[in-house]
Design a protein around this motif. Structure first.
Motif, mmCIF file in Angstrom:
data_model
loop_
_atom_site.group_PDB
_atom_site.id
_atom_site.type_symbol
_atom_site.label_atom_id
_atom_site.label_comp_id
_atom_site.label_asym_id
_atom_site.label_seq_id
_atom_site.Cartn_x
_atom_site.Cartn_y
_atom_site.Cartn_z
ATOM 1 N N GLY A 489 0.140 -1.256 0.054
ATOM 2 C CA GLY A 489 0.029 0.344 -0.242
ATOM 3 C C GLY A 489 0.995 1.216 -0.167
ATOM 4 N N ILE A 490 0.840 2.476 -0.809
ATOM 5 C CA ILE A 490 1.416 3.068 -1.371
ATOM 6 C C ILE A 490 -0.061 4.460 -0.751
ATOM 7 N N VAL A 491 1.267 5.608 0.296
ATOM 8 C CA VAL A 491 0.850 7.057 0.376
ATOM 9 C C VAL A 491 1.725 7.576 0.085
ATOM 10 N N LEU A 492 1.412 8.334 -1.000
ATOM 11 C CA LEU A 492 2.592 9.229 -1.414
ATOM 12 C C LEU A 492 1.987 11.018 -1.130
ATOM 13 N N GLN A 493 2.747 11.898 -1.465
ATOM 14 C CA GLN A 493 3.188 13.756 -0.849
ATOM 15 C C GLN A 493 1.870 13.851 -2.113
ATOM 16 N N ASP A 494 1.914 13.931 -3.142
ATOM 17 C CA ASP A 494 0.959 14.284 -4.285
ATOM 18 C C ASP A 494 -0.212 13.134 -4.408
ATOM 19 N N THR A 495 -1.273 13.587 -3.942
ATOM 20 C CA THR A 495 -2.500 12.871 -3.549
ATOM 21 C C THR A 495 -2.894 13.008 -5.086
ATOM 22 N N ASN A 496 -3.163 11.534 -5.744
ATOM 23 C CA ASN A 496 -3.955 11.853 -6.731
ATOM 24 C C ASN A 496 -5.462 11.330 -7.084
ATOM 25 N N LEU A 497 -6.738 12.859 -6.887
ATOM 26 C CA LEU A 497 -7.926 11.550 -6.913
ATOM 27 C C LEU A 497 -8.821 11.780 -8.446
ATOM 28 N N PHE A 498 -9.621 11.270 -8.349
ATOM 29 C CA PHE A 498 -10.479 10.706 -9.826
ATOM 30 C C PHE A 498 -11.246 11.699 -9.976
ATOM 31 N N THR A 499 -11.627 11.796 -10.662
ATOM 32 C CA THR A 499 -13.077 12.517 -11.360
ATOM 33 C C THR A 499 -14.128 11.589 -10.620
ATOM 34 N N GLY A 500 -15.356 11.832 -9.823
ATOM 35 C CA GLY A 500 -16.242 10.557 -9.104
ATOM 36 C C GLY A 500 -16.392 11.515 -7.857
ATOM 37 N N THR A 501 -16.778 9.918 -7.244
ATOM 38 C CA THR A 501 -17.274 9.857 -5.977
ATOM 39 C C THR A 501 -16.144 9.695 -4.554
ATOM 40 N N ILE A 502 -16.533 10.268 -3.740
ATOM 41 C CA ILE A 502 -15.517 10.645 -2.644
ATOM 42 C C ILE A 502 -15.215 8.486 -2.532
ATOM 43 N N ARG A 503 -16.544 8.216 -2.689
ATOM 44 C CA ARG A 503 -16.652 7.284 -2.311
ATOM 45 C C ARG A 503 -15.854 5.458 -4.007
ATOM 46 N N ASP A 504 -15.944 6.330 -4.499
ATOM 47 C CA ASP A 504 -15.365 5.458 -5.889
ATOM 48 C C ASP A 504 -13.765 5.599 -5.923
ATOM 49 N N ASN A 505 -13.530 6.842 -4.996
ATOM 50 C CA ASN A 505 -11.296 7.363 -4.919
ATOM 51 C C ASN A 505 -11.335 6.463 -4.042
ATOM 52 N N ILE A 506 -12.054 6.068 -3.078
ATOM 53 C CA ILE A 506 -11.191 5.127 -2.096
ATOM 54 C C ILE A 506 -11.432 3.758 -2.650
ATOM 55 N N ARG A 507 -12.582 3.244 -3.189
ATOM 56 C CA ARG A 507 -12.782 1.942 -3.754
ATOM 57 C C ARG A 507 -11.634 1.938 -4.524
ATOM 58 N N TYR A 508 -10.859 2.842 -4.563
ATOM 59 C CA TYR A 508 -10.067 2.561 -6.288
ATOM 60 C C TYR A 508 -8.946 1.882 -5.366
ATOM 61 N N GLY A 509 -8.824 1.830 -4.381
ATOM 62 C CA GLY A 509 -7.586 0.498 -3.442
ATOM 63 C C GLY A 509 -8.516 -0.811 -3.351
ATOM 64 N N ASN A 510 -9.727 -0.700 -3.686
ATOM 65 C CA ASN A 510 -9.850 -2.368 -4.161
ATOM 66 C C ASN A 510 -11.240 -2.736 -4.922
ATOM 67 N N LEU A 511 -10.954 -2.517 -5.895
ATOM 68 C CA LEU A 511 -12.163 -2.432 -6.779
ATOM 69 C C LEU A 511 -13.587 -3.521 -6.234
ATOM 70 N N ASP A 512 -13.162 -4.478 -5.391
ATOM 71 C CA ASP A 512 -14.401 -5.469 -4.609
ATOM 72 C C ASP A 512 -14.328 -5.176 -3.423
ATOM 73 N N ALA A 513 -14.547 -3.789 -2.933
ATOM 74 C CA ALA A 513 -14.488 -3.451 -1.729
ATOM 75 C C ALA A 513 -16.147 -3.539 -1.716
ATOM 76 N N THR A 514 -16.319 -3.730 -0.292
ATOM 77 C CA THR A 514 -18.313 -3.152 -0.039
ATOM 78 C C THR A 514 -18.341 -1.856 0.981
ATOM 79 N N ASP A 515 -19.649 -1.045 0.251
ATOM 80 C CA ASP A 515 -19.114 0.366 1.231
ATOM 81 C C ASP A 515 -19.193 -0.375 2.311
ATOM 82 N N GLN A 516 -19.868 -1.206 3.060
ATOM 83 C CA GLN A 516 -18.893 -1.345 4.626
ATOM 84 C C GLN A 516 -17.646 -0.777 4.827
ATOM 85 N N GLU A 517 -16.944 -1.645 4.062
ATOM 86 C CA GLU A 517 -14.993 -1.623 4.137
ATOM 87 C C GLU A 517 -15.146 -0.547 3.201
#
Length: 651
Positions: A489-517
């Motif tokens: 897992g990598i957290v960089l100084q430059d945060t790359n967020l993508f156009t979309g919801t905050i939920r989708d941006n977090i899910r970028y780390g695990n595309l199979d993650a549920t809303d609860q996760e």
């Protein structure tokens, strides 16, 4: 485990000793062979468009034949209908009406054929362009990080925009026009031979002159169109840089210097475009005038032959009128081909750049060890499972067909590693280090010391020149890159967020993650509180890399993204260096929660964030010069002590 060694040059991506991100504007090897490029383009027609393209060719043939039939009909109309009617006392127009009706039907077939092949070619061209863009994007995803470090982003974007635009014009207009012109030339040539051989030979002499002109002028135009496409890519690259760095430009009052640099690139584009279009624009008028001159000469020569009787009575008024029309029909497609020549050359220049990207060597991966979810059965054996168990294992396939599993511990070790972004500039020297499972290992040192380079090697963004890197005792070259990176897992100084919801941006780390996760990961990262205060909570739309959020909020989302991936090893690359001290305490608390129970590599300028590290390594010019925990290094009164007490500051 590591001591000071010989000093060497600094280096890194975009710095001294490393390939600057903008070090190469064009990039790659270019074939400079238009024939091969055109042949490669035509292969796309053989794919799913063979039947459609066959229909196009048939329609083009019908259209060409209809065009020739009209010219041939002119002779029949004059010699067989109009001339006899002039000699009759009472004219009967029945035959003439039937002939005209038949020609109207032929022309109707030609019109329908022209409409059909243009309509079908639009569908074919858009389908091929989609396929080309898909292949480009797919290849781009497979390219190594080194490629993006050595090519401007704007030049890469130019492949998907300008280069594909020129290709679209060629496929939808130039290709059908070329085939139509070629079939028309063949059909007209046969008709001319049938009408009169002597006049045909005279017309061929004029066509030879036209071809010489096309070769001379068109060749010059082609060279400058190639230069224009390259210059356009450079301009796009520079514009992309300036748009992304407008704040820096304005802060340092660099506007005038930027304008000067842009003027240089823009002048180069103007010069190549001016030369290309100069030759392109004079070609068409020259060809049209040669065609008009040939038309007049055919009339003079035909009339002279008819009056002199040199060729007998084969040349009639109808023959001359028909042949004049055929001459127009013959020179017009030659002129059209010369007109399309420039757009084809420009499209081939764009196609060469596209194929250049497609032909780039993809990232090599010979690994065979994979990362899987695992569990222990009743007998205490580790087995693979499709469910998420919070237990990761390395899956080892063996030559005898057996498979063994080894639980991921997070033990990372470097043995005598040397590395340079360029072979002649080594930036890491004899690096030997270890991170035991669950340890927090921190790297400190001045900019260019090699801290980020070490984490790039763990990810295998670059491969080492010498030495070994082992992960849980496995040489990382044996681990599939995708699985290796999934375990980190990598957290960089430059945060790359993508156009979309905050939920989708977090899910970028695990595309199979549920809303609860996702929400659990946000809570772990201390991001849940501020997210719920947003207008739409987790469904709030962000764009422009999260411009509506503060730097700290973007960093917390980035940490939550890493948390939802649940990796056994974490890399934190100066994750708090660009936020204020108060926000840092919140972010640090989120990272502490994320780091618990994991092996962690931390790169930090603020030494306050690494005091609780199990091991701190001080780097200088690519060497590890000190190693120990905070208390040990303070007691040694070395470089770390100087950094901590302020006697020496990080650059």
């Amino acid at each position: 485990m590591a001591g000071p060694g010989m000093r060497g040059p600094m280096g890194g991506p975009g710095g001294p000793g490393g390939p600057g991100r903008h070090g190469q504007m064009g990039g790659g090897k270019r074939s400079k062979n238009p024939r091969k490029t055109l042949a490669r383009l035509l292969r796309y027609f053989r794919g799913g468009y063979a039947v459609q393209f066959t229909v196009v060719l048939v329609c083009i043939l019908f259209s060409a034949v209809a065009n020739v039939a009209g010219s041939m009909f002119l002779r029949v109309l004059i010699d067989d209908y109009i001339a006899p009617l002039l000699l009759q006392a009472s004219s009967v127009f029945t035959g003439l009406v039937h002939a005209i009706s038949l020609m109207a039907l032929v022309y109707l077939v030609g019109i329908i054929s022209t409409f059909l092949y243009n309509r079908i070619m639009v569908s074919i061209s858009q389908g091929i362009l989609k396929q080309v863009r898909d292949e480009m994007f797919e290849r781009m995803q497979k390219l190594p990080i080194r490629y993006f470090d050595t090519h401007t982003h704007g030049d890469l974007m130019s492949h998907f925009t300008n280069d594909t635009d020129t290709l679209q014009q060629m496929l939808s207009q130039s290709v059908p026009q070329m085939f139509s012109s070629l079939m028309t030339i063949i059909a007209v040539f046969i008709a001319m031979l049938v009408t009169n051989v002597w006049l045909t030979l005279f017309v061929l002499l004029g066509i030879f002159v036209m071809l010489v002109v096309v070769k001379r002028i068109g060749g010059q135009s082609a060279r400058f169109f190639l230069e224009q496409q390259t210059a356009l890519g450079k301009v796009n690259g520079y514009i992309e840089e300036m748009i992304g760095g407008q704040k820096v430009v304005k802060v340092f009052c660099h506007e005038e210097k930027c304008k000067e640099q842009f003027d240089v690139l823009n002048d180069a584009l103007r010069e190549s475009a001016k030369n290309a279009n100069t030759f392109a624009n004079i070609l068409m008028p020259i060809m049209m005038n040669i065609g008009n001159l040939l038309y007049v000469l055919v009339a003079v020569v035909g009339g002279t032959l008819a009056l002199s009787g040199v060729v007998g009575g084969s040349i009639t008024i109808g023959v001359i009128a028909s042949f004049l029309q055929l001459t127009k029909s013959f020179t017009q497609p030659v002129t059209q081909i010369s007109q399309q020549f420039n757009s084809i050359i420009m499209a081939l220049a764009g196609a060469e750049r596209i194929f250049e990207l497609m032909d780039e060597e993809p990232e090599q991966d010979n690994g065979y060890v994979t990362l899987v979810n695992a569990k222990y059965d009743k007998a205490g054996n580790l087995t693979e499972t499709p469910e998420k168990t919070n237990i990761w294992a390395w899956k080892h396939p063996h030559e005898d067909g057996t498979i063994t599993y080894e639980q991921v511990r997070g033990d990372v070790r470097f043995y005598d590693v040397d590395f340079g972004y360029n072979p002649d500039k080594i930036v890491l020297h004899n690096i030997t280090l270890y991170a035991e499972p669950g340890q927090k290992v921190a790297f400190v040192g001045a900019t260019g010391a090699g801290k980020t380079t070490i984490t790039n090697l763990i990810n295998r963004f670059y491969d080492i020149a010498d030495g070994k890197i082992r992960y849980d005792g496995i040489n990382i070259n044996k681990i599939k890159k995708s699985d290796l990176r999934r375990s980190l897992g990598i957290v960089l100084q430059d945060t790359n967020l993508f156009t979309g919801t905050i939920r989708d941006n977090i899910r970028y780390g695990n595309l199979d993650a549920t809303d609860q996760e996702i929400e659990a990961a946000a809570q772990l990262a201390n991001a849940d509180d501020f997210i719920r205060r947003l207008p739409d909570g987790y469904d709030t739309i962000i764009d422009g890399e999260g411009g509506s959020l503060s730097q700290g909020q973007r960093q917390l989302i980035s940490i939550a993204r890493a948390a939802v991936a649940d990796p056994p090893v974490m890399i934190l690359d100066e994750a708090t260096s660009s936020i204020d001290t108060r926000t840092e305490s919140i972010v640090q608390a989120g990272m502490d929660s994320l780091m618990y129970g994991r092996t962690v590599f931390v790169i930090a300028h603020r030494l306050s964030t690494v005091q609780n590290a199990d091991v701190i390594m001080v780097l200088e010019l690519g060497h590890i010069i000190e190693r120990g925990n905070h208390e040990q290094l303070i007691a040694e009164h070395g470089k770390y002590y100087q950094l901590y007490t302020g006697a020496f500051e990080l650059e």
